[in-house]
Design a protein around this motif. Structure first.
Motif, PDB file in Angstrom:
ATOM      1  N   TYR A  88      44.811  39.879  50.049  1.00 41.57           N
ATOM      2  CA  TYR A  88      44.664  38.837  51.067  1.00 41.57           C
ATOM      3  C   TYR A  88      45.930  37.994  51.185  1.00 41.57           C
ATOM      4  O   TYR A  88      46.359  37.668  52.288  1.00 41.57           O
ATOM      5  CB  TYR A  88      43.411  38.002  50.784  1.00 41.57           C
ATOM      6  CG  TYR A  88      42.190  38.882  50.858  1.00 41.57           C
ATOM      7  CD1 TYR A  88      41.729  39.356  52.089  1.00 41.57           C
ATOM      8  CD2 TYR A  88      41.538  39.319  49.703  1.00 41.57           C
ATOM      9  CE1 TYR A  88      40.641  40.217  52.176  1.00 41.57           C
ATOM     10  CE2 TYR A  88      40.451  40.182  49.780  1.00 41.57           C
ATOM     11  CZ  TYR A  88      40.011  40.629  51.016  1.00 41.57           C
ATOM     12  OH  TYR A  88      38.956  41.495  51.097  1.00 41.57           O
ATOM     13  N   GLN A 123      42.741  36.228  61.190  1.00 40.18           N
ATOM     14  CA  GLN A 123      41.305  36.444  60.995  1.00 40.18           C
ATOM     15  C   GLN A 123      40.904  37.875  61.378  1.00 40.18           C
ATOM     16  O   GLN A 123      40.111  38.503  60.689  1.00 40.18           O
ATOM     17  CB  GLN A 123      40.511  35.429  61.810  1.00 40.18           C
ATOM     18  CG  GLN A 123      39.021  35.528  61.589  1.00 40.18           C
ATOM     19  CD  GLN A 123      38.247  34.493  62.386  1.00 40.18           C
ATOM     20  OE1 GLN A 123      38.817  33.582  62.979  1.00 40.18           O
ATOM     21  NE2 GLN A 123      36.934  34.642  62.409  1.00 40.18           N
ATOM     22  N   HIS A 130      41.917  40.228  58.550  1.00 43.95           N
ATOM     23  CA  HIS A 130      41.049  40.051  57.380  1.00 43.95           C
ATOM     24  C   HIS A 130      39.642  40.589  57.649  1.00 43.95           C
ATOM     25  O   HIS A 130      39.048  41.208  56.758  1.00 43.95           O
ATOM     26  CB  HIS A 130      40.996  38.578  56.963  1.00 43.95           C
ATOM     27  CG  HIS A 130      42.218  38.129  56.235  1.00 43.95           C
ATOM     28  ND1 HIS A 130      42.602  38.632  55.012  1.00 43.95           N
ATOM     29  CD2 HIS A 130      43.173  37.224  56.577  1.00 43.95           C
ATOM     30  CE1 HIS A 130      43.718  38.051  54.617  1.00 43.95           C
ATOM     31  NE2 HIS A 130      44.098  37.196  55.563  1.00 43.95           N
ATOM     32  N   GLU A 131      39.131  40.389  58.859  1.00 45.89           N
ATOM     33  CA  GLU A 131      37.802  40.916  59.205  1.00 45.89           C
ATOM     34  C   GLU A 131      37.802  42.443  59.134  1.00 45.89           C
ATOM     35  O   GLU A 131      36.864  43.046  58.620  1.00 45.89           O
ATOM     36  CB  GLU A 131      37.370  40.447  60.598  1.00 45.89           C
ATOM     37  CG  GLU A 131      37.018  38.976  60.675  1.00 45.89           C
ATOM     38  CD  GLU A 131      35.850  38.586  59.784  1.00 45.89           C
ATOM     39  OE1 GLU A 131      34.871  39.341  59.718  1.00 45.89           O
ATOM     40  OE2 GLU A 131      35.941  37.513  59.147  1.00 45.89           O
ATOM     41  N   ARG A 132      38.851  43.059  59.645  1.00 49.00           N
ATOM     42  CA  ARG A 132      38.952  44.526  59.593  1.00 49.00           C
ATOM     43  C   ARG A 132      39.019  44.998  58.142  1.00 49.00           C
ATOM     44  O   ARG A 132      38.416  45.994  57.756  1.00 49.00           O
ATOM     45  CB  ARG A 132      40.184  44.986  60.394  1.00 49.00           C
ATOM     46  CG  ARG A 132      40.601  46.439  60.182  1.00 49.00           C
ATOM     47  CD  ARG A 132      39.498  47.419  60.547  1.00 49.00           C
ATOM     48  NE  ARG A 132      39.825  48.781  60.216  1.00 49.00           N
ATOM     49  CZ  ARG A 132      39.658  49.343  59.015  1.00 49.00           C
ATOM     50  NH1 ARG A 132      39.182  48.652  58.009  1.00 49.00           N
ATOM     51  NH2 ARG A 132      39.963  50.616  58.813  1.00 49.00           N
ATOM     52  N   GLU A 133      39.742  44.260  57.314  1.00 43.20           N
ATOM     53  CA  GLU A 133      39.897  44.625  55.900  1.00 43.20           C
ATOM     54  C   GLU A 133      38.564  44.548  55.157  1.00 43.20           C
ATOM     55  O   GLU A 133      38.315  45.336  54.245  1.00 43.20           O
ATOM     56  CB  GLU A 133      40.944  43.721  55.246  1.00 43.20           C
ATOM     57  CG  GLU A 133      41.416  44.189  53.895  1.00 43.20           C
ATOM     58  CD  GLU A 133      42.152  45.506  53.912  1.00 43.20           C
ATOM     59  OE1 GLU A 133      41.999  46.285  52.945  1.00 43.20           O
ATOM     60  OE2 GLU A 133      42.879  45.805  54.893  1.00 43.20           O
ATOM     61  N   LYS A 134      37.698  43.614  55.563  1.00 39.08           N
ATOM     62  CA  LYS A 134      36.383  43.478  54.917  1.00 39.08           C
ATOM     63  C   LYS A 134      35.494  44.680  55.203  1.00 39.08           C
ATOM     64  O   LYS A 134      34.644  45.033  54.394  1.00 39.08           O
ATOM     65  CB  LYS A 134      35.681  42.206  55.402  1.00 39.08           C
ATOM     66  CG  LYS A 134      36.262  40.941  54.813  1.00 39.08           C
ATOM     67  CD  LYS A 134      35.549  39.726  55.399  1.00 39.08           C
ATOM     68  CE  LYS A 134      36.265  38.448  55.008  1.00 39.08           C
ATOM     69  NZ  LYS A 134      35.737  37.292  55.742  1.00 39.08           N
ATOM     70  N   SER A 163      38.674  48.959  53.068  1.00 40.82           N
ATOM     71  CA  SER A 163      40.064  48.762  52.664  1.00 40.82           C
ATOM     72  C   SER A 163      40.995  49.642  53.485  1.00 40.82           C
ATOM     73  O   SER A 163      40.697  50.800  53.779  1.00 40.82           O
ATOM     74  CB  SER A 163      40.258  49.090  51.187  1.00 40.82           C
ATOM     75  OG  SER A 163      41.638  48.983  50.854  1.00 40.82           O
ATOM     76  N   GLN A 193      42.230  47.852  46.508  1.00 43.66           N
ATOM     77  CA  GLN A 193      40.972  48.606  46.636  1.00 43.66           C
ATOM     78  C   GLN A 193      41.202  49.857  47.496  1.00 43.66           C
ATOM     79  O   GLN A 193      40.414  50.184  48.379  1.00 43.66           O
ATOM     80  CB  GLN A 193      39.837  47.754  47.214  1.00 43.66           C
ATOM     81  CG  GLN A 193      39.326  46.657  46.293  1.00 43.66           C
ATOM     82  CD  GLN A 193      40.124  45.374  46.390  1.00 43.66           C
ATOM     83  OE1 GLN A 193      40.480  44.924  47.475  1.00 43.66           O
ATOM     84  NE2 GLN A 193      40.416  44.769  45.262  1.00 43.66           N
TER      85      GLN A 193
END
Length: 157
Positions: free
Chosen positions: A22, A46, A49-53, A56, A90
């Motif tokens: 992050y 954002q 980060h949303e795509r990463e959630k 991975s 991850q």
């Protein structure tokens, strides 16, 4: 569209400081603070980060390609960073990451976005290319490696 059309030398970090995925994503996003192609930096951050959630973007072999589509940008933007010490991302292969390519495209530029993701993935799949990037010390060297790799392996339409 070529990678070197969207990746600029001032968007390359030869020695990233972040110690988790992050922080690393934020470090790359922060390169766009005063970039006219970005309408909303926090919206862009954002979306990545949303795509990463969801899953991975550490795709393996020490490489991650955080990406998203967002109307926070008015074009496709890219940044690249290299770590001296690999970090857990991850990744799908469970290996730490030392090379990160950020790609954010405007919502309606889906075709070019997917083509660029594919091109980056194919380039990064080559062991020699990744090793050369890992050894590079400056943004100029890294940019030149991308430029030469693209010329050597892709016919640009």
């Amino acid at each position: 569209m070529k990678i070197c059309d969207i990746l600029k030398k001032d968007k390359i970090i030869p020695s990233m400081k972040g110690r988790n995925k992050y922080d690393l994503i934020n470090e790359l996003v922060d390169l766009f603070k005063d970039d006219e192609r970005v309408k909303d930096l926090e919206g862009m951050r954002q979306s990545v980060h949303e795509r990463e959630k969801i899953m991975s973007t550490g795709v393996g072999k020490g490489f991650a390609i955080p990406h998203s589509k967002s109307n926070s940008v008015n074009d496709i933007v890219a940044a690249f960073g290299k770590l001296d010490e690999p970090v857990d991302f991850q990744a799908l292969d469970g290996q730490p990451v030392n090379l990160i390519f950020l790609l954010v495209g405007k919502e309606n530029l889906v075709g070019p976005h997917i083509k660029l993701l594919s091109r980056i993935s194919r380039m990064m799949n080559r062991d020699e290319f990744r090793e050369s990037l890992a050894k590079a010390k400056t943004a100029d060297e890294i940019y030149e490696l991308f430029e030469n790799e693209e010329k050597q392996y892709f016919e640009i339409n």
